[in-house]
Design an enzyme around this catalytic site. Structure first.
Site, PDB file in Angstrom:
ATOM      1  N   HIS A  63       0.723  -1.077  -0.034  1.00  0.00           N
ATOM      2  CA  HIS A  63      -0.159  -0.014  -0.112  1.00  0.00           C
ATOM      3  C   HIS A  63       0.975   1.162   0.021  1.00  0.00           C
ATOM      4  CE1 HIS A  63      -2.978  -2.898   2.169  1.00  0.00           C
ATOM      5  NE2 HIS A  63      -3.167  -2.776   0.923  1.00  0.00           N
ATOM      6  N   TYR A 133      -0.540   1.065  14.123  1.00  0.00           N
ATOM      7  CA  TYR A 133       0.268   1.916  13.493  1.00  0.00           C
ATOM      8  C   TYR A 133      -0.052   3.440  13.262  1.00  0.00           C
ATOM      9  CZ  TYR A 133      -2.373   0.595   9.316  1.00  0.00           C
ATOM     10  OH  TYR A 133      -3.624   0.242   8.519  1.00  0.00           O
TER      11      TYR A 133
END
Length: 189
Positions: A63, A133
């Protein structure tokens, strides 16, 4: 915390959190902006994300977000284990398309800093893996791109026994190639 290894000319950093233990268990700071600045990371993070993968061999990625929504990430395994992949997608970089992989387990207390301009993916190594994250930009669907995990130019090596069991989202199955990314979006990388 301390930097234990760097990659891509010190851009990507692997850090170790410092653990304090006593008879009750242990404690560590997972985020302290002053300590990150001391480690050479001054990025302002604006959002926390968490992924839960039910099964091992779940692959998430590769990604990235295009300019002006490139995301820096600060990633940590809370439960389980992963192989983390970071791919240099900076168009003028001498390491464009090169990758690194870092094996991370919850007991390691590692954090990896991934600046904007890099693609990111991970493969879970255990059932019920949780990854947290922080990101520096909000998600923008129109700027979000996925490179197919088996792109021949990136050459992520995954054992054939695991490939047969790999779990991918529909979006990740439809990823584009590195060549297509560079040809179609070069000015936005």
């Amino acid at each position: 915390m301390k930097v234990i290894k760097t990659f891509f000319n010190d851009e990507v950093k692997l850090l170790k959190l410092l653990n304090h233990s006593d008879n009750r268990g242990d404690f560590c700071e997972t985020f302290n902006s002053r300590n990150f600045v001391k480690c050479g990371i001054s990025t302002k993070f604006i959002q926390d994300n968490q992924s839960f993968s039910k099964s091992k061999y779940t692959f998430r990625g590769i990604h990235l977000q295009l300019k002006p929504y490139q995301q820096s990430k600060l990633l940590r395994v809370v439960k389980g284990g992963i192989i983390d992949f970071v791919i240099d997608l900076r168009p003028n970089s001498i390491t464009f398309g090169k990758k690194i992989k870092i094996k991370m387990y919850d007991i390691d207390n590692f954090i990896v800093f991934i600046p904007g301009g890099f693609g990111h993916a991970f493969l879970t190594l255990e059932n019920k893996t949780i990854v947290n994250y922080k990101v520096s930009k909000y998600y923008s669907p129109e700027h979000s791109k996925t490179i197919i995990y088996n792109d021949k130019d990136i050459n992520i090596k995954i054992d054939n026994k695991i490939i047969k069991k790999l779990i991918l989202s529909d979006n990740d199955k439809k990823g584009i190639t590195l060549k297509d990314l560079r040809d179609k979006f070069k000015g936005k990388l």
